[in-house]
Design an enzyme around this catalytic site. Structure first.
Site, PDB file in Angstrom:
ATOM      1  N   ARG A 228       0.780  -1.153  -0.009  1.00 47.07           N
ATOM      2  CA  ARG A 228       0.133   0.002   0.161  1.00 47.07           C
ATOM      3  C   ARG A 228       1.096   1.274  -0.004  1.00 47.07           C
ATOM      4  O   ARG A 228       1.803   1.077   0.478  1.00 47.07           O
ATOM      5  CB  ARG A 228      -0.813   0.138   1.171  1.00 47.07           C
ATOM      6  N   HIS A 276      -1.217  -0.140 -10.044  1.00 49.74           N
ATOM      7  CA  HIS A 276      -1.859  -0.988  -8.865  1.00 49.74           C
ATOM      8  C   HIS A 276      -2.161  -2.356  -9.493  1.00 49.74           C
ATOM      9  O   HIS A 276      -3.455  -2.822  -9.754  1.00 49.74           O
ATOM     10  CB  HIS A 276      -3.048  -0.275  -8.044  1.00 49.74           C
TER      11      HIS A 276
HETATM   12  P1  NAP Z   1      -1.735 -11.542   5.096  1.00 53.67           P
HETATM   13  O1  NAP Z   1      -1.783 -13.118   4.483  1.00 53.67           O
HETATM   14  O2  NAP Z   1      -2.613 -11.080   6.222  1.00 53.67           O
HETATM   15  O3  NAP Z   1      -0.293 -11.338   5.647  1.00 53.67           O
HETATM   16  C1  NAP Z   1       0.133 -10.292   6.317  1.00 53.67           C
HETATM   17  C2  NAP Z   1       1.858 -10.440   6.671  1.00 53.67           C
HETATM   18  O4  NAP Z   1       2.225  -9.351   7.379  1.00 53.67           O
HETATM   19  C3  NAP Z   1       1.535 -11.600   7.796  1.00 53.67           C
HETATM   20  O5  NAP Z   1       2.929 -12.365   7.785  1.00 53.67           O
HETATM   21  C4  NAP Z   1       1.957 -10.876   9.167  1.00 53.67           C
HETATM   22  O6  NAP Z   1       2.478 -11.432  10.066  1.00 53.67           O
HETATM   23  C5  NAP Z   1       2.279  -9.636   8.644  1.00 53.67           C
HETATM   24  N1  NAP Z   1       2.163  -8.483   9.561  1.00 53.67           N
HETATM   25  C6  NAP Z   1       1.357  -7.703   9.863  1.00 53.67           C
HETATM   26  N2  NAP Z   1       1.444  -6.671  10.672  1.00 53.67           N
HETATM   27  C7  NAP Z   1       2.756  -6.776  11.043  1.00 53.67           C
HETATM   28  C8  NAP Z   1       3.568  -6.062  11.930  1.00 53.67           C
HETATM   29  N3  NAP Z   1       2.964  -4.751  12.565  1.00 53.67           N
HETATM   30  N4  NAP Z   1       4.684  -6.439  12.089  1.00 53.67           N
HETATM   31  C9  NAP Z   1       5.202  -7.472  11.191  1.00 53.67           C
HETATM   32  N5  NAP Z   1       4.761  -8.316  10.604  1.00 53.67           N
HETATM   33  C10 NAP Z   1       3.275  -7.798  10.376  1.00 53.67           C
HETATM   34  O7  NAP Z   1      -1.832 -10.753   3.790  1.00 53.67           O
HETATM   35  P2  NAP Z   1      -1.565 -11.136   2.341  1.00 53.67           P
HETATM   36  O8  NAP Z   1      -2.805 -11.799   1.691  1.00 53.67           O
HETATM   37  O9  NAP Z   1      -0.374 -11.569   2.090  1.00 53.67           O
HETATM   38  O10 NAP Z   1      -1.598  -9.749   1.632  1.00 53.67           O
HETATM   39  C11 NAP Z   1      -0.579  -8.535   2.116  1.00 53.67           C
HETATM   40  C12 NAP Z   1      -0.993  -7.087   1.727  1.00 53.67           C
HETATM   41  O11 NAP Z   1      -0.709  -7.152   0.147  1.00 53.67           O
HETATM   42  C13 NAP Z   1      -2.554  -6.893   1.432  1.00 53.67           C
HETATM   43  O12 NAP Z   1      -2.872  -6.347   2.846  1.00 53.67           O
HETATM   44  C14 NAP Z   1      -2.640  -5.876   0.482  1.00 53.67           C
HETATM   45  O13 NAP Z   1      -2.450  -4.600   1.234  1.00 53.67           O
HETATM   46  C15 NAP Z   1      -1.624  -6.105  -0.496  1.00 53.67           C
HETATM   47  N6  NAP Z   1      -1.943  -6.377  -1.737  1.00 53.67           N
HETATM   48  C16 NAP Z   1      -1.671  -5.714  -2.509  1.00 53.67           C
HETATM   49  C17 NAP Z   1      -1.913  -6.199  -4.084  1.00 53.67           C
HETATM   50  C18 NAP Z   1      -1.539  -5.124  -5.011  1.00 53.67           C
HETATM   51  O14 NAP Z   1      -2.035  -5.501  -6.362  1.00 53.67           O
HETATM   52  N7  NAP Z   1      -0.706  -4.300  -5.184  1.00 53.67           N
HETATM   53  C19 NAP Z   1      -2.933  -7.105  -4.149  1.00 53.67           C
HETATM   54  C20 NAP Z   1      -3.275  -7.850  -3.096  1.00 53.67           C
HETATM   55  C21 NAP Z   1      -2.484  -7.507  -1.815  1.00 53.67           C
HETATM   56  P3  NAP Z   1       1.888 -12.844  11.015  1.00 53.67           P
HETATM   57  O15 NAP Z   1       2.075 -13.918   9.998  1.00 53.67           O
HETATM   58  O16 NAP Z   1       2.774 -12.978  12.193  1.00 53.67           O
HETATM   59  O17 NAP Z   1       0.360 -12.439  11.223  1.00 53.67           O
HETATM   60  C1  GLV Z   2      -5.338  -5.311  -3.808  1.00 49.91           C
HETATM   61  O1  GLV Z   2      -4.662  -4.362  -3.618  1.00 49.91           O
HETATM   62  C2  GLV Z   2      -5.857  -6.333  -2.807  1.00 49.91           C
HETATM   63  O2  GLV Z   2      -5.814  -5.805  -1.503  1.00 49.91           O
HETATM   64  O3  GLV Z   2      -6.350  -7.460  -3.011  1.00 49.91           O
END
Ligand code: NAP
Ligand code: GLV
Length: 313
Positions: A228, A276
């Site tokens: 983000r 994005h």
């Molecule tokens: P997720 O499965 O919830 O994973 C989040 C990870 O971040 C987990 O490993 C978590 O730790 C860690 N985390 C959260 N808060 C933290 C903190 N304060 N300190 C250290 N580690 C922390 O999320 P995801 O599905 O992988 O997605 C991640 C992000 O990618 C989304 O929230 C979104 O903003 C972004 N995204 C972007 C796009 C794009 O097109 N640009 C698309 C999809 C997603 P734990 O394992 O210990 O819980």
């Molecule tokens: C895209 O940015 C998502 O959070 O899926």
């Protein structure tokens, strides 16, 4: 069961059509301003506050994306917006992990093999061989080891690169050196050559990509932000590029999207910009996942991807 749907997307009609096919037993309707009729589930992407506020009949809000920061931002700005008893459920992978691995791997290899510099040399019609980066010190650090970050870290490790990962709680992933929590943050950053951000945007992670963080990386490091825009302190990136602490950055997300035409990032050749798109929400995978979750909830089963509202992800 009654399902409300909201997304501002050019293909919204196709999404609605596919949801109707996947949930034939549902009374499905697209939310319109003023619609306060009963509903059991809301399937949304970036809904307006009025859609959710006061809807205590909702059992779950199913977010058509991985990040729930926009929805939680509504609650933060107007406490009490989120229905009291509704679970907030986000997409898990649904085709995003592979796309994210493609995007990040492509970018890391572009920097490793110096294709960014060869592109500049080509523009100058110069035939010049650059010294390759040593692979064993081209350490990639992945912030966030969740659904997307862990997949990306494993994909990078398959190229023989040293890969580190950072999460809130301790994690073990074969081939990845893992770090957890605030006390291990600096050790994680120490000497990293490419920093990849895949954290959720929460109050704890906001502005995490800043001068202090950059100063702990290897001199001349690279940044890839695919999570983000609110994670990045924009002026700190420009300063780090100007000082040489960072060599280049690839950014897919921005504080303001679309990125305004007069933004300084457009004029910085060391910043690569994409709109994005690193991991798009794929229609058929996402409809299937959300429909399965709604059916499971109707049966009284538990589902994955339930957001912990305290943690914000
Ligand atoms: P997720 O499965 O919830 O994973 C989040 C990870 O971040 C987990 O490993 C978590 O730790 C860690 N985390 C959260 N808060 C933290 C903190 N304060 N300190 C250290 N580690 C922390 O999320 P995801 O599905 O992988 O997605 C991640 C992000 O990618 C989304 O929230 C979104 O903003 C972004 N995204 C972007 C796009 C794009 O097109 N640009 C698309 C999809 C997603 P734990 O394992 O210990 O819980
Ligand atoms: C895209 O940015 C998502 O959070 O899926």
């Amino acid at each position: 069961m009654k399902v409300l749907f909201y997304m501002t997307h050019p293909d919204a009609a196709e999404w609605l059509h596919d949801f109707a096919r996947a949930l034939p037993e549902a009374e499905l309707r697209e939310w319109q301003p003023g619609d306060t009729a009963p509903a059991d589930f809301a399937v949304v992407w970036r809904p307006p506050r009025e859609m959710l506020a006061g809807r205590d009949d909702l059992r779950a809000i199913l977010n058509l994306g991985a990040g729930v920061d926009a929805i939680l931002g509504l609650e933060h700005a107007h406490p009490g917006t989120l229905p009291r008893n509704a679970q907030l459920i986000r997409l898990e992978d649904s085709g995003m992990a592979l796309q994210m691995a493609e995007y990040v791997t492509h970018t890391v290899l572009r920097y490793l093999r110096r294709f960014d510099e060869y592109q500049t040399l080509q523009g100058e019609r110069r035939w010049h061989v650059l010294e390759p980066h040593p692979r064993d010190t081209f350490t990639v650090g992945v912030l966030g080891l969740g659904v997307l970050g862990s997949h990306v870290a494993k994909a990078l490790a398959s190229f023989g690169l040293p890969v580190r990962g950072y999460s809130r709680g301790a994690r073990q992933i074969d081939g990845i050196t893992t770090f957890a929590g605030d006390t291990q943050f600096d050790a994680f950053l120490d000497g990293v050559k490419v920093l990849v951000n895949l954290l959720p945007h929460t109050p704890d992670t906001s502005d995490v990509l800043n001068t202090r963080t950059f100063s702990k990386l290897a001199r001349g490091a690279y940044l890839i932000n695919v999570a983000r825009g609110g994670h990045l302190v924009e002026q700190d990136l420009l300063d780090a590029l100007a000082s040489g602490q960072l060599t280049a950055a690839t950014l897919d997300v921005f504080r303001e999207e679309p990125l305004p035409a007069d933004h300084l990032f457009w004029r910085e050749p060391r910043i690569t910009i994409t709109p994005h798109v690193s991991a798009l929400t794929l229609r058929s995978e996402s409809v299937e996942q959300v429909a399965c979750k709604i059916k499971a909830l109707m049966r009284g089963d538990t589902v994955g991807g339930v957001v912990n509202l305290e943690r914000g992800y």
